[in-house]
Write a protein that holds these residues in place. Structure first.
Motif, short mmCIF file in Angstrom:
data_model
loop_
_atom_site.label_atom_id
_atom_site.label_comp_id
_atom_site.label_asym_id
_atom_site.label_seq_id
_atom_site.Cartn_x
_atom_site.Cartn_y
_atom_site.Cartn_z
N GLY A 129 0.82 -1.20 0.00
CA GLY A 129 0.00 0.00 0.00
C GLY A 129 0.86 1.25 0.00
O GLY A 129 2.08 1.19 -0.18
N THR A 130 0.21 2.38 0.17
CA THR A 130 0.93 3.66 0.23
C THR A 130 0.58 4.39 1.53
O THR A 130 -0.48 4.16 2.12
CB THR A 130 0.57 4.57 -0.97
N ASN A 131 1.47 5.25 1.94
CA ASN A 131 1.26 6.05 3.15
C ASN A 131 1.36 7.52 2.75
O ASN A 131 2.43 8.11 2.78
CB ASN A 131 2.31 5.71 4.20
N ALA A 132 0.25 8.09 2.36
CA ALA A 132 0.23 9.48 1.88
C ALA A 132 0.55 10.47 2.98
O ALA A 132 0.92 11.62 2.70
CB ALA A 132 -1.13 9.81 1.27
N GLN A 133 0.42 10.05 4.25
CA GLN A 133 0.65 10.95 5.37
C GLN A 133 2.07 10.86 5.91
O GLN A 133 2.37 11.44 6.96
CB GLN A 133 -0.34 10.61 6.50
N VAL A 134 2.95 10.16 5.21
CA VAL A 134 4.31 9.99 5.71
C VAL A 134 5.00 11.35 5.91
O VAL A 134 4.87 12.26 5.08
CB VAL A 134 5.14 9.12 4.74
N ASP A 135 5.68 11.50 7.02
CA ASP A 135 6.41 12.73 7.33
C ASP A 135 7.79 12.63 6.69
O ASP A 135 8.75 12.16 7.31
CB ASP A 135 6.51 12.90 8.85
N TRP A 136 7.88 13.06 5.44
CA TRP A 136 9.10 12.84 4.67
C TRP A 136 10.20 13.86 4.90
O TRP A 136 11.38 13.58 4.68
CB TRP A 136 8.75 12.82 3.18
N MET A 137 9.88 15.06 5.38
CA MET A 137 10.88 16.12 5.49
C MET A 137 12.03 15.78 6.44
O MET A 137 13.20 16.01 6.11
CB MET A 137 10.22 17.43 5.90
N PRO A 138 11.78 15.22 7.65
CA PRO A 138 12.91 14.88 8.52
C PRO A 138 13.91 13.94 7.86
O PRO A 138 15.12 14.11 8.00
CB PRO A 138 12.23 14.24 9.74
#
Length: 303
Positions: A129-138
């Motif tokens: 699946g996908t995680n559209a809410q992932v906190d990618w910036m850190p």
């Protein structure tokens, strides 16, 4: 061959300066001393900003970690090049970011995507699946920008470049690759195999990228893109560090194929793909005749 050498000891330098200031060993030791000294100061200042406390959010913590990775390496390198070697920092010229930097980013995206594609074809990589809410910036700040710039300055800008100027390309490749692999031996899930894989995939590959381009931005771009694609996009641990990616993924199969808990970097697929690119870069270097001979050999031949 001296065309690839950024620094040559001034002929007018007295003997004591040749050994204690300008020799390869002396410059590496001087940089290491600055790295630790500046790092000590940065470690003391960053907590004062409140970025490392319990109340700090993930983004503030990432800025703190990135500062610890970047500031000592950048400041130490600027002092080394401008005040000890007394030359311009051509390998970090901002003018080469749109060319070498972008090319490195694109190359890293393509290379690691190809590795994941092969793992998928071999039945090892699975997406649930996908995680559209992932906190990618850190992750981008730490594993991408921080590690990309900091580690490339230390390993390719200082260790590989200076060893190449003193001992020649072959010794510089071997020593800097072993150093980079060894630096990851204490990461979570690390083994002797994973350290060897890192030595090949990053140690040799990125050193050859620097040798061929003479640009740290090319190395930084490839390193950052590799880490970001691996963790933030494909959801694979980065050198043993578990990451939450946009894709929710798992890897199955024998450790030699999947890479195990360390991540895909410990897979023979990643090692083989990186080795093939390294061989291509080495062929370019050999055809150019850019392999640098040891300093003592250059002196004996008058080069």
């Amino acid at each position: 061959m001296t065309g690839s050498v950024a620094f040559i000891t001034p002929s007018s330098a007295p003997a004591w300066q040749r050994w204690l200031v300008y020799s390869a060993g002396a410059r590496i030791v001087l940089f290491a001393a600055m790295l630790f000294g500046i790092g000590y100061v940065v470690h003391a200042i960053v907590p004062m900003l409140g970025w490392t406390g319990k109340a700090a959010n993930p983004l503030q913590h990432a800025f703190a970690m990135m500062s610890l990775q970047l500031l000592p390496a950048i400041l130490g390198y600027v002092i080394l090049v401008l005040f000890i070697e007394r030359r311009s920092i051509r390998e970090l010229s901002p003018r080469t970011i749109p060319t070498y930097g972008v090319a490195g980013l694109i190359g890293g995206v393509i290379l690691f995507s190809a590795i994941v594609g092969l793992l998928w074809l071999f039945g090892s990589y699975h997406v649930s699946g996908t995680n559209a809410q992932v906190d990618w910036m850190p992750a981008v700040l730490e594993a991408g920008i921080g590690a990309g710039i900091g580690e490339e300055i230390i390993t390719r800008g200082v260790l590989f470049r200076i060893l190449e100027e003193g001992m020649g390309t072959w010794w510089a490749l071997a020593i800097s690759a072993l150093f980079f692999g060894g630096a990851h031996v204490f990461n979570p899930g690390a083994t002797l195999w994973s350290s060897l894989a890192i030595a090949v995939e990053a140690g040799i590959l990125l050193a050859l990228v620097f040798h061929v381009t003479r640009s740290l931005w090319a190395c930084i771009g490839l390193h950052a893109a590799w880490n970001i694609m691996q963790g933030t996009v494909y959801g694979i641990p980065v050198s043993g560090m578990k990451e939450s990616g946009w894709l929710i993924s798992t890897r199955t199969g024998p450790t030699w194929l999947s890479g195990g808990v360390f991540g895909a970097e410990a897979s023979v697929v990643a090692m083989s793909a990186s080795l093939l690119v390294s061989i291509a870069l080495l062929i370019v270097a050999l055809r150019r005749g850019s392999i640098v001979a040891p300093a003592w050999s250059r002196r004996s031949t008058g080069l």
